[in-house]
Design an enzyme around this catalytic site. Sequence first.
Site: not given
Length: 719
Positions: A89-90
């Site tokens: 996700e990051d």
Amino acid sequence: MPGTLAPTREPNRMIEVEDLVALVRNYNPRCDAGLIRRAYAFGRRMHEGQARQSGEPYFTHPVAVAALLTEMRLDDASIVTALLHDTVEDTRATREDIAAQFGEEVAELVNGVTKLTHLQLTSSEAKEAENVRKLLIAMSKDLRVILVKLADRLHNMRTIKSLPPAKQAQKARETMEIYAPLAGRMGMQWMREELEDLAFRVLNPEARASIIRRFITLQRDSGDVIPKITNDIRAELEKAGIEADVYGRAKKPYSIWRKMKEKQLEFSRLSDIYGFRVITRTEADCYRILGVIHQRWRAVPGRFKDYISQPKSNGYRSIHTTVSGRDGKRVEVQIRTREMHEVAEAGIAAHWAYRDGERAENPFAVDPAKWIAALTERLDAADDHDAFLEHVKLEMYADQVFCFTPKGDVIQLPRGATPLDFAYAVHTKVGNACVSAKVDGIRVPLWTRLKNGQSVEIITAEGQRPQATWIDIVTTGRAKAAIRRSLREEDRDRFVKLGRELARVAFEAVGRRVSDKALGTAARTLGLPGATELLARIGSADLSARAVVEAIYPELALQPAEEVDARRPVAGLPPAEPFKRASCCQPVPGERIVGITYRGQGVIVHAIDCAALSEFEDAPERWVDLRWHSGRHPPVHTVSLGLTISNAVGALGRICSLIGDHKANISDLQFIDRKPDFYRLIVDVDLRDVEHLHMVMTALEAESDVAEIERIRDLKRKP
Ligand code: MN
């Protein structure tokens, strides 16, 4: 006991890799320490330079989540997933990176957590139940995804103070409405209570503080009753000669507050704010203890529940009873064995829990698959506090699937839905322009049934229009209506045109000419609104052209049409001239034809619009004017049909008998392409005429095993 009500705070320093490994080794000495170390290093490197809102390095968070999972004694894959749960996700890490370095199992789990992160969890009341359902999706694949997500949320809630107030409120509402009930459903009561309390702190700090103040007052006035009651129970059990541990505690501020609101009671009038647990060795002891307690104190009617003989679907077993003492104060007592207690604390996580390097074999731990099955069944635990929410959503969940768009939006569909339903659920335009679909990155036929949690990508093309066969492929009303709408507009014109042609052929076959007047008469006779409707019905094979002819000329119905000689179907040839139907265009009676002579070798019969005729434009002397004999032709005119059909059991058989039902003969059948889910083949069918062909094609088109059908007219594969 106010002091114990505050949640335990995580230390702010980063947990070192060897500390984490030690935590895992405690319960699983055979863990793959190398794998955990590699995941730790990978996660730390990926999150390098990122900070949390509090200013701490970001990686403190995934490590804390992993540490929380060690409290549940989870397996290596779960611990590693926790360490990596935010990388896709990051950070620049991809699912492929994770699969390559940590294996497919971990990649799948991380992927599941990432999908949950993508869900837009709005907290408007109407959406509440729906959101919980969305969360449930991932469970149907692997419940460890939910365990990691819950630990993630728990750590975020424990550290929520560093977020801006608006964000705190939003996270707290989400936690209260979705994650806390979910933890309860997973059978993890401690986590549910802690999540509720953390959220309560943010959402209603005044109420929480006042409850804690009243606890202090109560303790000052009547002393600490917990040790008193605990000792009373212990003494009774000792007298009866039963070995058991007794624990007492004050209920969490949130559950007291909820009870106050539900029962409209003041705190001082609230009776059972204390709960006691008796943990013993055997099931038989549980019932003996119950007897002892009921003998000594008065049981409160309607509060006895035996979850030992009737366990909850999440594996929870225990006997609950509420008794009142001489002063009228009520206390709840839960009686269970040690093993039951472990399941009550760990819930579904007990299934993956390790002890001494082995999967902890707890006879009460619920198989996640069974648990899901139980979830999707109708729940009758209406007396549960949280039942009101779950009742609605789980019932709906049983016949739903949830799929993701490439952006991570959730599309909710009925079970049995296909990529086409998905496309129409996204937008009618997407549905109408759909040409193919990818499910989890792999191309699939449009009739594939979607499963929970799959991500679906719809490929569209400009100018694409819905096909009639789609009606059988879709299950949603929305898609069906949209397809019908589009087909109606398009087909009407096509069918009217085709119907006019078929009517012309049928009339010519009996030596009459078709006219608008004749068609109008036929329509009236058949009770139809007009000639156009009549033609549309002929074109869509709802009505045979022959029936139309007979409606006007009833005398023809009495005598069967004269059978045409199979050897001489064509008129206009010199008597002994051999002839052949062209293999390129395969003309059939009813179609306009022309002959090309081959000096001394006969005539080849082409359809008038055959592309091959352009070769002979400069040789008009070779063209012969031909027409089909009128009358009923025998089924001898071979036409090649290209079919794409599903590889379902019996599909080919169904298609062959469908052709047979229409009195057409299959003279050849040839596979040209096989895929796991569908195949293409060419079927040679012997037919009477163009109407017969049309009926067969319409019937095949309507068959749900058939994805595509076309007449093959330019294939020069025959001598
Ligand atoms: Mn996280």
